[in-house]
Design a protein around this motif. Structure first.
Motif, PDB file in Angstrom:
ATOM      1  N   SER A  69       0.827  -1.215   0.000  1.00 52.52           N
ATOM      2  CA  SER A  69       0.000   0.000   0.000  1.00 52.52           C
ATOM      3  C   SER A  69       0.856   1.257   0.000  1.00 52.52           C
ATOM      4  O   SER A  69       0.542   2.234  -0.689  1.00 52.52           O
ATOM      5  N   ILE A  70       1.916   1.244   0.769  1.00 55.02           N
ATOM      6  CA  ILE A  70       2.809   2.405   0.845  1.00 55.02           C
ATOM      7  C   ILE A  70       3.447   2.684  -0.512  1.00 55.02           C
ATOM      8  O   ILE A  70       3.681   3.840  -0.875  1.00 55.02           O
ATOM      9  N   THR A 102       4.341   6.204  -2.336  1.00 56.73           N
ATOM     10  CA  THR A 102       5.704   6.622  -2.678  1.00 56.73           C
ATOM     11  C   THR A 102       5.837   6.853  -4.179  1.00 56.73           C
ATOM     12  O   THR A 102       6.570   7.746  -4.603  1.00 56.73           O
ATOM     13  N   THR A 103       5.120   6.074  -4.976  1.00 57.06           N
ATOM     14  CA  THR A 103       5.119   6.299  -6.429  1.00 57.06           C
ATOM     15  C   THR A 103       4.471   7.646  -6.736  1.00 57.06           C
ATOM     16  O   THR A 103       4.961   8.400  -7.577  1.00 57.06           O
ATOM     17  N   GLY A 113      10.301  -1.314  -5.774  1.00 60.46           N
ATOM     18  CA  GLY A 113       9.741  -0.101  -5.197  1.00 60.46           C
ATOM     19  C   GLY A 113      10.021   0.061  -3.719  1.00 60.46           C
ATOM     20  O   GLY A 113      10.623  -0.787  -3.078  1.00 60.46           O
ATOM     21  N   MET A 114       9.566   1.210  -3.201  1.00 60.96           N
ATOM     22  CA  MET A 114       9.819   1.590  -1.806  1.00 60.96           C
ATOM     23  C   MET A 114       8.538   1.515  -1.017  1.00 60.96           C
ATOM     24  O   MET A 114       7.550   2.111  -1.420  1.00 60.96           O
ATOM     25  N   PRO A 115       8.570   0.800   0.115  1.00 59.00           N
ATOM     26  CA  PRO A 115       9.598  -0.056   0.694  1.00 59.00           C
ATOM     27  C   PRO A 115       9.497  -1.482   0.128  1.00 59.00           C
ATOM     28  O   PRO A 115       8.517  -1.830  -0.515  1.00 59.00           O
ATOM     29  N   SER A 116      10.499  -2.272   0.416  1.00 63.17           N
ATOM     30  CA  SER A 116      10.498  -3.657  -0.040  1.00 63.17           C
ATOM     31  C   SER A 116       9.488  -4.471   0.761  1.00 63.17           C
ATOM     32  O   SER A 116       9.618  -4.627   1.972  1.00 63.17           O
ATOM     33  N   SER A 117       8.479  -4.982   0.073  1.00 65.35           N
ATOM     34  CA  SER A 117       7.498  -5.823   0.768  1.00 65.35           C
ATOM     35  C   SER A 117       8.098  -7.188   1.112  1.00 65.35           C
ATOM     36  O   SER A 117       7.699  -7.820   2.092  1.00 65.35           O
TER      37      SER A 117
END
Length: 170
Positions: free
Chosen positions: A39-40, A44-45, A62-66
């Motif tokens: 979701s984050i 962040t995108t 992507g940020m953060p690494s799930s």
């Protein structure tokens, strides 16, 4: 008659077991951490590119690494629940290290290779048999800051879930 009591016993065990999954604190911590990280990524995108990308909910990279968030939450929750000196925690901690190393190493470099290959294909003349090849996915792995952010998210999620579990248990 023995079959009926045996069948009832099995159904009772299955029913109890299936409901106990909702009380599995390490599993719940890992799943919540995964969902939070995914979701984050949408936000962040948006902050980085000023566009909403719902594909981030199911995509890798992507940020953060799930990946890091999930395995760290799992390991920390197991440590809180069963102790940090046990074999199960050791397995979870090693698994977390391998997953985080892989996501910031092998998978990150595979994404960079895809970037180069996509550029090469893009520059091919139209008559080349590979010129219409679909582009490879470039965002596969994570940078070290993305891995660290995911691990921190996993640690915080497991810690908060542990505190909630303790309050509920009282």
């Amino acid at each position: 008659m023995g079959e009926i009591s045996s069948s009832s016993s099995i159904e009772s065990h299955v029913s109890t077991t299936s409901w106990s999954i909702y009380k599995n604190y390490p599993l719940i911590s890992a799943l919540i951490s995964f969902l939070l990280a995914q979701s984050i990524k949408v936000f962040t995108t948006w902050c980085k590119e000023r566009r909403w990308d719902a594909k981030q909910l199911i995509g890798s990279g992507g940020m953060p690494s799930s990946h890091s968030a999930t395995v760290t939450a799992l390991a920390v929750a197991i440590g809180f629940k069963d102790g940090f000196g046990g074999s199960v925690f050791a397995i979870a901690a090693i698994l977390a290290c391998v997953v985080m190393y892989d996501s910031s190493g092998v998978r990150l470099h595979a994404g960079r290779h895809a970037e180069v290959l996509n550029q090469i294909v893009f520059e091919l003349p139209e008559e080349h048999p590979l010129s219409d090849t679909r582009p490879l996915r470039e965002v596969l792995g994570h940078t070290p800051p993305q891995v660290i952010a995911g691990a921190l998210l996993g640690f915080v999620t497991a810690s908060i879930a542990y505190l909630i579990e303790k309050v509920i248990a009282q």
